[in-house]
Design an enzyme around this catalytic site. Structure first.
Site, PDB file in Angstrom:
ATOM      1  N   HIS A  72       0.926  -1.141   0.022  1.00 33.40           N
ATOM      2  CA  HIS A  72      -0.081   0.019   0.043  1.00 33.40           C
ATOM      3  C   HIS A  72       0.888   1.218   0.134  1.00 33.40           C
ATOM      4  O   HIS A  72       1.842   1.427   0.965  1.00 33.40           O
ATOM      5  CB  HIS A  72      -0.810   0.024   1.262  1.00 33.40           C
ATOM      6  N   TYR A 201      -9.292   5.962   7.335  1.00 34.69           N
ATOM      7  CA  TYR A 201      -9.323   6.280   8.465  1.00 34.69           C
ATOM      8  C   TYR A 201     -10.224   7.453   8.611  1.00 34.69           C
ATOM      9  O   TYR A 201      -9.958   8.650   8.147  1.00 34.69           O
ATOM     10  CB  TYR A 201      -7.862   6.940   9.096  1.00 34.69           C
ATOM     11  N   PRO A 293      -4.211   0.905  18.891  1.00 36.80           N
ATOM     12  CA  PRO A 293      -4.021   0.442  17.355  1.00 36.80           C
ATOM     13  C   PRO A 293      -4.206   1.450  16.150  1.00 36.80           C
ATOM     14  O   PRO A 293      -3.972   1.288  15.229  1.00 36.80           O
ATOM     15  CB  PRO A 293      -5.050  -0.529  17.307  1.00 36.80           C
ATOM     16  N   LYS A 297       0.993   0.230  15.163  1.00 42.44           N
ATOM     17  CA  LYS A 297       2.623   0.364  15.528  1.00 42.44           C
ATOM     18  C   LYS A 297       2.820  -0.986  16.322  1.00 42.44           C
ATOM     19  O   LYS A 297       4.257  -1.422  16.508  1.00 42.44           O
ATOM     20  CB  LYS A 297       2.898   1.378  16.242  1.00 42.44           C
ATOM     21  N   TYR A 385       4.185   6.777   9.970  1.00 41.48           N
ATOM     22  CA  TYR A 385       3.088   5.670   9.957  1.00 41.48           C
ATOM     23  C   TYR A 385       4.053   4.566   8.985  1.00 41.48           C
ATOM     24  O   TYR A 385       4.073   3.361   9.327  1.00 41.48           O
ATOM     25  CB  TYR A 385       2.011   6.183   8.821  1.00 41.48           C
TER      26      TYR A 385
HETATM   27  P1  RFL Z   1       1.448 -11.265  21.777  1.00 45.28           P
HETATM   28  O1  RFL Z   1       1.162 -11.246  20.227  1.00 45.28           O
HETATM   29  O2  RFL Z   1       0.390 -10.977  22.811  1.00 45.28           O
HETATM   30  O3  RFL Z   1       1.978 -12.615  21.937  1.00 45.28           O
HETATM   31  C1  RFL Z   1       2.224 -12.922  23.521  1.00 45.28           C
HETATM   32  C2  RFL Z   1       2.523 -14.674  23.463  1.00 45.28           C
HETATM   33  O4  RFL Z   1       2.694 -15.044  24.675  1.00 45.28           O
HETATM   34  C3  RFL Z   1       1.827 -16.055  25.117  1.00 45.28           C
HETATM   35  N1  RFL Z   1       2.087 -16.056  26.621  1.00 45.28           N
HETATM   36  C4  RFL Z   1       2.585 -17.013  27.471  1.00 45.28           C
HETATM   37  N2  RFL Z   1       3.493 -18.217  26.862  1.00 45.28           N
HETATM   38  C5  RFL Z   1       3.886 -18.721  27.812  1.00 45.28           C
HETATM   39  N3  RFL Z   1       3.675 -18.473  29.264  1.00 45.28           N
HETATM   40  C6  RFL Z   1       2.961 -17.518  29.689  1.00 45.28           C
HETATM   41  N4  RFL Z   1       3.211 -17.286  30.998  1.00 45.28           N
HETATM   42  C7  RFL Z   1       2.615 -16.801  28.806  1.00 45.28           C
HETATM   43  N5  RFL Z   1       1.702 -15.648  28.773  1.00 45.28           N
HETATM   44  C8  RFL Z   1       1.568 -15.211  27.561  1.00 45.28           C
HETATM   45  C9  RFL Z   1       0.518 -15.611  24.749  1.00 45.28           C
HETATM   46  O5  RFL Z   1      -0.155 -16.757  24.485  1.00 45.28           O
HETATM   47  C10 RFL Z   1       1.000 -14.992  23.425  1.00 45.28           C
HETATM   48  O6  RFL Z   1       0.913 -15.792  22.304  1.00 45.28           O
HETATM   49  O7  RFL Z   1       2.754 -10.169  22.052  1.00 45.28           O
HETATM   50  P2  RFL Z   1       3.902  -9.824  20.829  1.00 45.28           P
HETATM   51  O8  RFL Z   1       4.500 -11.121  20.128  1.00 45.28           O
HETATM   52  O9  RFL Z   1       4.750  -8.888  21.524  1.00 45.28           O
HETATM   53  O10 RFL Z   1       3.346  -9.205  19.453  1.00 45.28           O
HETATM   54  C11 RFL Z   1       2.648  -7.800  19.932  1.00 45.28           C
HETATM   55  C12 RFL Z   1       1.331  -7.578  18.734  1.00 45.28           C
HETATM   56  O11 RFL Z   1       0.480  -8.947  19.064  1.00 45.28           O
HETATM   57  C13 RFL Z   1       0.482  -6.577  18.884  1.00 45.28           C
HETATM   58  O12 RFL Z   1       1.422  -5.292  19.279  1.00 45.28           O
HETATM   59  C14 RFL Z   1      -0.151  -6.127  17.766  1.00 45.28           C
HETATM   60  O13 RFL Z   1      -1.381  -6.973  17.410  1.00 45.28           O
HETATM   61  C15 RFL Z   1      -1.033  -4.977  18.016  1.00 45.28           C
HETATM   62  N6  RFL Z   1      -1.764  -4.558  16.820  1.00 45.28           N
HETATM   63  C16 RFL Z   1      -1.258  -3.952  15.705  1.00 45.28           C
HETATM   64  N7  RFL Z   1       0.057  -3.844  15.291  1.00 45.28           N
HETATM   65  C17 RFL Z   1       0.719  -3.275  14.452  1.00 45.28           C
HETATM   66  O14 RFL Z   1       1.850  -3.206  14.174  1.00 45.28           O
HETATM   67  N8  RFL Z   1      -0.263  -2.952  13.415  1.00 45.28           N
HETATM   68  C18 RFL Z   1      -1.533  -2.971  13.402  1.00 45.28           C
HETATM   69  O15 RFL Z   1      -2.374  -2.998  12.314  1.00 45.28           O
HETATM   70  C19 RFL Z   1      -2.017  -3.477  14.409  1.00 45.28           C
HETATM   71  N9  RFL Z   1      -3.531  -3.796  14.706  1.00 45.28           N
HETATM   72  C20 RFL Z   1      -3.085  -4.734  16.816  1.00 45.28           C
HETATM   73  C21 RFL Z   1      -3.956  -4.107  15.752  1.00 45.28           C
HETATM   74  C22 RFL Z   1      -3.760  -5.284  17.972  1.00 45.28           C
HETATM   75  C23 RFL Z   1      -5.132  -5.395  18.078  1.00 45.28           C
HETATM   76  N10 RFL Z   1      -5.676  -6.009  19.295  1.00 45.28           N
HETATM   77  C24 RFL Z   1      -6.485  -6.919  19.173  1.00 45.28           C
HETATM   78  C25 RFL Z   1      -5.027  -5.713  20.349  1.00 45.28           C
HETATM   79  C26 RFL Z   1      -5.183  -4.427  15.605  1.00 45.28           C
HETATM   80  C27 RFL Z   1      -6.059  -4.973  16.914  1.00 45.28           C
HETATM   81  C28 RFL Z   1      -7.337  -4.965  16.992  1.00 45.28           C
HETATM   82  C1  PHB Z   2      -6.004  -3.862  10.805  1.00 44.16           C
HETATM   83  O1  PHB Z   2      -6.047  -4.054   9.608  1.00 44.16           O
HETATM   84  O2  PHB Z   2      -6.167  -4.975  11.558  1.00 44.16           O
HETATM   85  C2  PHB Z   2      -5.469  -2.526  11.159  1.00 44.16           C
HETATM   86  C3  PHB Z   2      -5.198  -1.535  10.247  1.00 44.16           C
HETATM   87  C4  PHB Z   2      -4.604  -0.247  10.638  1.00 44.16           C
HETATM   88  C5  PHB Z   2      -4.724  -0.116  11.964  1.00 44.16           C
HETATM   89  C6  PHB Z   2      -5.066  -1.004  13.112  1.00 44.16           C
HETATM   90  C7  PHB Z   2      -5.640  -2.336  12.488  1.00 44.16           C
HETATM   91  O3  PHB Z   2      -4.257   1.033  12.416  1.00 44.16           O
END
Ligand code: RFL
Ligand code: PHB
Length: 398
Positions: A72, A201, A293, A297, A385
């Site tokens: 993108h 957005y 989110p 990032k 971004y």
């Molecule tokens: P995670 O993915 O939470 O993984 C942590 C893992 O640790 C396990 N765990 C354990 N394992 C063993 N023993 C224990 N005691 C444990 N406790 C926990 C868990 O089961 C899990 O598997 O953390 P990590 O690896 O640091 O990754 C971070 C990302 O997942 C997170 O920052 C992103 O998803 C945030 N986020 C977004 N980030 C982006 O860069 N771009 C995006 O577009 C974006 N969109 C989002 C998002 C997060 C969202 N939610 C649901 C929070 C959109 C959403 C809706």
């Molecule tokens: C997504 O596609 O899940 C998404 C994209 C952009 C954001 C957050 C989530 O800022």
């Protein structure tokens, strides 16, 4: 069990760290409390910065991403029923982002780890991190009901916001910086082609809306909702009606509807734990910091952390110098705070706060107008971004 680096958590941070260490000839064991199917189907992020894409490619994990991911070159801001496109390559000297879901990144890294890497144990819950301050860390864990201990030279908490690793920091050392927001996101996946070819957005008096995607036939959409919302209270037609209201423009743009296949509510939080290192224990990713989110990032920050850590561990192995490990926390936190700043700015720019005064609303409109009318303001957004580049030496991390 014994290994060089004990990694808690098989989210993007833990999986990529294990991969980078494997490429650097450093042993690791990954403990993950959930089962494989759960980790591979947990819907979260969708946007990979240019630097993240480069790292995944350099780690040999970019093949499917390059085939199926969508490059993108911009995003659209909508406000006052008008659209404004931000052109990333034109503003940043050629940078772009990739739409490739976190679920797919995790699937690719898990497959590589299981075929080429060290042990990755699912349903293995770490219970604590012991002795990290002044000796070799020990991680007691339960694997499918059996108690065991992982002994390691270094322990890394990649266990997300709710993990155990952060708790091993002494209270006197830990500093927490936090903000909660009085709203959340209701996120849905829909079996319908995205109604726009780039992310949208939208700021609206009724609240923020985001149109994103997972593939040419699957849309990912979000609505700002009150913080304590129960996703079950929103029916399918209500969700589509509300998305339509908030995304509508005056130029005849239409939102296509389709069946929803997933629905969940995500709280919004800014959080930083300092420092990110205590003795031989390191924190990476959501275990150390959370961003709302809106700036896309979180996953990208997790990648930045583990690239920095893998590089520092490889440097120590090659030269015997712990300089880069000693600098780990400060190096990561500089980048983390830039992402915190940007994510908080994007969030307050685009959401309607329930306690906003008419003055606040006018300021918000002025901030949006400024972005739409100043190349300098647009460039600031586009640079943040698409992400601040990681050093070349860190990316190759071998
Ligand atoms: P995670 O993915 O939470 O993984 C942590 C893992 O640790 C396990 N765990 C354990 N394992 C063993 N023993 C224990 N005691 C444990 N406790 C926990 C868990 O089961 C899990 O598997 O953390 P990590 O690896 O640091 O990754 C971070 C990302 O997942 C997170 O920052 C992103 O998803 C945030 N986020 C977004 N980030 C982006 O860069 N771009 C995006 O577009 C974006 N969109 C989002 C998002 C997060 C969202 N939610 C649901 C929070 C959109 C959403 C809706
Ligand atoms: C997504 O596609 O899940 C998404 C994209 C952009 C954001 C957050 C989530 O800022």
């Amino acid at each position: 069990m014994r290994t060089t680096v004990g990694i808690i958590g098989a989210g993007p941070a833990g999986l990529l760290l294990a991969r980078l260490l494997h490429r650097a000839g450093i042993d690791s064991v990954v403990l993950e409390s959930r089962d494989r199917a759960y980790v591979e189907h947990r819907h979260r992020a969708g946007i990979l910065e240019q630097g993240t894409v480069d790292v995944l490619r350099a780690a040999g994990a970019g093949e499917r991403m390059d085939r199926e991911g969508l490059r993108h070159d911009g995003i659209e801001l909508r406000f006052a029923r008008r659209r404004h496109r931000i052109d990333f390559p034109a503003l940043t000297g050629g940078r772009s982002v990739m739409v490739y879901a976190q679920t797919e990144v995790c699937k690719d890294l898990i497959a590589l780890q299981l075929t080429e890497g060290g042990p990755l144990l699912f349903e293995a819950q770490a219970l604590a991190v012991e002795d990290a301050a002044d000796g070799r860390p020990r991680i007691p864990f339960r694997h499918r009901g059996r108690a065991d201990v992982l002994e390691c030279d270094y322990a890394v908490g990649c266990d997300g916001f709710w993990g155990v690793a952060r708790r091993a920091f002494p209270a006197a050392l830990s500093r927490v910086f936090e903000r909660t927001y009085p709203y959340a996101w209701l996120g849905v996946l829909a079996d319908v082609a995205p109604s726009h070819d780039e992310l949208v957005y939208a700021r609206h008096d009724r609240g923020f809306a985001l149109l994103s995607m997972r593939s040419p036939s699957v849309s990912r959409l979000y609505l700002q909702v009150p913080a304590d919302t129960d996703a079950g209270r929103w029916s399918e037609p209500e969700i589509w009606d509300e998305l339509e209201r908030r995304l509508e423009t005056d130029d005849g743009w239409r939102l296509a509807r389709g069946p929803l296949t997933q629905k969940s509510v995500t709280p919004m939080r800014s959080f930083v734990h300092e420092p990110m290192r205590h003795g031989r224990l390191f924190l990476a990713g959501d275990a150390a910091h959370i961003v709302p989110p809106t700036g896309a990032k979180g996953l990208n920050l997790a990648v930045g952390d583990v690239v920095t850590l893998a590089h520092a561990l490889a440097h120590e192995k090659e030269t015997g110098s712990s300089d880069l490990l000693d600098a780990y926390s400060a190096t990561c936190l500089r980048r983390v705070w830039q992402a915190e700043r940007f994510s908080c700015d994007m969030t307050t720019l685009l959401h309607s706060a329930p306690d906003a005064t008419p003055f606040d609303v006018r300021l918000q409109q002025a901030r949006l107008e400024r972005i739409a009318s100043s190349r300098a303001a647009e460039t600031d957004l586009a640079e943040a971004y698409t992400g601040f580049p990681l050093g070349r030496r860190q990316i190759s991390a071998r």
